[in-house]
Design a protein around this motif. Structure first.
Motif, short mmCIF file in Angstrom:
data_model
loop_
_atom_site.label_atom_id
_atom_site.label_comp_id
_atom_site.label_asym_id
_atom_site.label_seq_id
_atom_site.Cartn_x
_atom_site.Cartn_y
_atom_site.Cartn_z
N ALA A 1 62.27 -10.25 54.30
CA ALA A 1 63.14 -10.06 53.41
C ALA A 1 63.45 -8.65 53.31
O ALA A 1 64.34 -7.75 53.13
CB ALA A 1 63.06 -10.30 51.80
N ALA A 2 62.97 -7.69 54.05
CA ALA A 2 62.48 -6.05 54.46
C ALA A 2 63.43 -6.05 55.49
O ALA A 2 64.44 -4.91 55.13
CB ALA A 2 61.60 -5.55 54.42
N SER A 3 64.25 -6.97 56.22
CA SER A 3 64.81 -6.97 57.44
C SER A 3 66.05 -7.17 57.25
O SER A 3 66.72 -6.77 57.99
CB SER A 3 64.28 -7.74 58.73
N PHE B 1 66.18 -7.48 51.33
CA PHE B 1 66.42 -5.56 50.49
C PHE B 1 66.70 -4.65 51.26
O PHE B 1 66.92 -3.99 50.31
CB PHE B 1 64.80 -5.34 50.48
N ASN B 2 66.87 -4.46 52.13
CA ASN B 2 67.65 -3.54 52.31
C ASN B 2 69.18 -3.09 52.47
O ASN B 2 69.90 -1.67 52.27
CB ASN B 2 67.70 -2.86 54.08
N GLN B 3 69.83 -4.74 52.17
CA GLN B 3 71.55 -4.87 51.66
C GLN B 3 71.46 -4.68 49.65
O GLN B 3 71.78 -3.87 49.66
CB GLN B 3 71.87 -6.02 51.90
N SER C 1 72.28 1.89 57.70
CA SER C 1 71.70 0.84 57.77
C SER C 1 70.47 1.63 58.41
O SER C 1 69.46 0.74 57.95
CB SER C 1 72.86 0.11 58.71
N PHE C 2 70.82 3.07 58.95
CA PHE C 2 69.71 2.98 59.91
C PHE C 2 68.95 3.51 58.52
O PHE C 2 67.15 3.23 58.62
CB PHE C 2 69.89 4.30 60.39
N VAL C 3 68.98 4.02 57.18
CA VAL C 3 68.04 4.72 56.20
C VAL C 3 67.27 3.64 55.52
O VAL C 3 66.57 3.92 55.30
CB VAL C 3 68.80 6.12 55.58
N GLY C 4 68.48 2.76 54.97
CA GLY C 4 67.80 1.58 54.19
C GLY C 4 67.26 0.13 55.10
O GLY C 4 65.86 0.14 53.92
N THR C 5 67.36 0.19 56.46
CA THR C 5 66.34 -0.42 56.65
C THR C 5 64.46 0.35 56.56
O THR C 5 63.43 -0.17 56.24
CB THR C 5 66.54 -0.33 58.26
N MET C 6 64.78 1.73 56.97
CA MET C 6 63.13 2.98 57.26
C MET C 6 63.34 2.67 55.50
O MET C 6 61.62 2.12 55.48
CB MET C 6 63.84 3.98 57.38
N LEU C 7 63.78 2.58 54.77
CA LEU C 7 63.56 2.85 53.42
C LEU C 7 62.58 1.22 53.20
O LEU C 7 61.25 1.11 52.14
CB LEU C 7 64.04 3.01 51.78
N ALA C 8 63.25 0.40 53.39
CA ALA C 8 63.00 -1.33 53.12
C ALA C 8 61.10 -1.10 54.24
O ALA C 8 60.84 -1.91 53.49
CB ALA C 8 63.49 -2.42 53.54
#
Length: 441
Positions: free
Chosen positions: A47-49, A52-54, A62-69
């Motif tokens: 889900a993080a991939s 959750f990033n969205q 997109s990069f920061v959201g993925t890193m935070l997830a």
């Protein structure tokens, strides 16, 4: 020191039919329990991939959201050592069976609550905070799961089948990952993108309630392990298992165990977690085929893990684990070269090779190897310390490190590959330094 023993005290009067029935119950409790627990834990990773990033970090790039997830994913690994110490103490003082029932209950509640969380669009910053808190609860519960499941299986095992029985909890991890990715793939086929992001993903988390009830019931039926019963009968319980794990007599095993797991933890979270993001974002593959490839690789691993256990029974856990970790290091660059073809077939072939086959070789040996490092009175705590504390640097931050290294290299994976090879080298050296006389099996 108390060692792993053949379950003669309790089993001496058993008929052959009763013994087979007891062992079947042990296998079911260990396998089903770990499958459910790891389904819950790695469901978050998937889900993080993809979700959750969205839904929980939508204001970021997109990069920061993925890193935070992935950062919230890593938090679960940071909390796991706390759970490992707490449940390890309970498991060494009160028993393996009761501890495992408790960890499953906590994990199931946390995962099910994730399925009803409000999103950032609904409640703002409260949403990621609640997500983080439930992830912490997940990590805390899982901290006591792995060691207990391994001991439930190994301490009940016949003397000549310890390797085979030690591989059973590892099968649960592979099946849990496969189940999580398969459910997500199926939901994305059933629902369109809007429906999936709106409510479809929640179904995967709510399914956990059904799985937990079944696993909880099975675990309550299993007997306490013979090794723990022996500790009780001989009044050899440790008053402070964590302190004893760090005493000079076993400190060397603890340090080497922590280092030996670096390669395994990095490998699993590269192929089972990071590869999903890498394939969908860097290689532009569609999500469903990628999830199906990961599911296939996990199923291949699950099928081959018993073979690893049989090899352990014949050649020894240390030898098989060292061989497998070395093979993983040798396969990192070829695997990413196959990924770089941007062809889904070769991506799948590479993943099945490194994750389905190579990972199975050493992962099946891990439980038996680590169980052999400690006497029974501190074994639950010892396994938890090695597996969960190493999880912080070996597992939890691996997707973060790989994402950062690839970004720093302008999209090239070769710097990240160098890091993965280094983890293999460290693990091979650490495992080779474990002296056979240190293994109390």
């Amino acid at each position: 020191m108390t060692t792993l023993t053949q379950p003669t005290p309790a089993a001496g009067s058993e008929t052959d039919l009763e013994r087979r029935k007891r062992l079947r119950t042990v296998v079911a409790a260990s396998l089903l329990g770990t499958t459910v627990e790891w389904y819950d834990f790695f469901l978050y990773a998937t889900a993080a991939s993809l979700v959750f990033n969205q839904l929980f970090f939508p204001d970021q790039s997109s990069f920061v959201g993925t890193m935070l997830a992935f950062a919230t994913f890593a938090v679960g690994f940071v909390v796991r050592p706390i759970g490992g110490v707490v449940f390890g103490h309970i498991g060494d003082r009160i028993g393996r069976k009761k501890t495992l029932a408790l960890t499953m209950f906590i994990m199931g509640i946390a995962t099910a609550l994730m399925g009803v969380l409000p999103t950032h669009a609904q409640v703002g910053v409260i949403a990621p905070i609640l997500l983080l808190l439930l992830r912490i609860l997940q990590g805390f519960a899982l901290g006591g799961e792995w060691a207990g499941a391994v001991l439930l299986s190994v301490e009940h095992s016949p003397a000549r089948k310890r390797g085979l029985f030690g591989s059973i909890p590892q099968i649960g991890l592979a099946l849990g990952l496969a189940l999580g990715t398969a459910v997500f793939a199926a939901l994305q086929v059933v629902f369109d993108e809007e429906q999936f992001l709106s409510y479809g993903w929640r179904i995967a988390f709510l399914l956990s309630l059904i799985l937990v009830v079944v696993g909880f019931v099975v675990r309550l039926k299993v007997d306490e392990t013979p090794a723990f019963r022996e500790v009780q009968e001989l009044a050899k319980k440790s008053s402070a298992p964590l302190v004893d794990v760090l005493r000079p007599a076993v400190r060397r095993n603890t340090v080497l165990g922590l280092l030996s797991r670096w390669g395994e933890g990095a490998a699993f979270n590269t192929w089972g977690v990071f590869a999903i993001t890498y394939a969908t974002q860097e290689l532009d593959f569609e999500k469903v085929p990628v999830l199906l490839v990961v599911t296939l690789a996990a199923l291949v691993m699950a099928a081959l893990l018993p073979a690893s256990g049989l090899l352990v029974d014949r050649y020894g856990a240390k030898r098989i684990y060292t061989l497998g970790i070395a093979a993983y290091g040798l396969c990192v660059y070829p695997a990413f070269a196959l990924f770089g073809t941007n062809d889904l077939f070769w991506f799948g072939a590479g993943l099945v090779l490194v994750f389905g086959i190579v990972h199975a070789l050493f992962y099946g040996a891990q439980g038996t190897l680590y169980a052999s490092l400690y006497p029974a009175e501190i074994r639950y705590t010892g396994l938890s310390v090695v597996y969960q504390f190493s999880g912080i640097y070996a597992s939890g931050i691996t997707p973060l490190i790989l994402t950062a290294l690839i970004a720093a290299a302008g999209g090239s994976p070769w710097l990240a590959c160098g890091y993965l090879v280094a983890t293999s080298v460290i693990s091979v050296i650490a495992t080779s330094l474990m002296r056979e006389r240190d293994l109390h099996l």
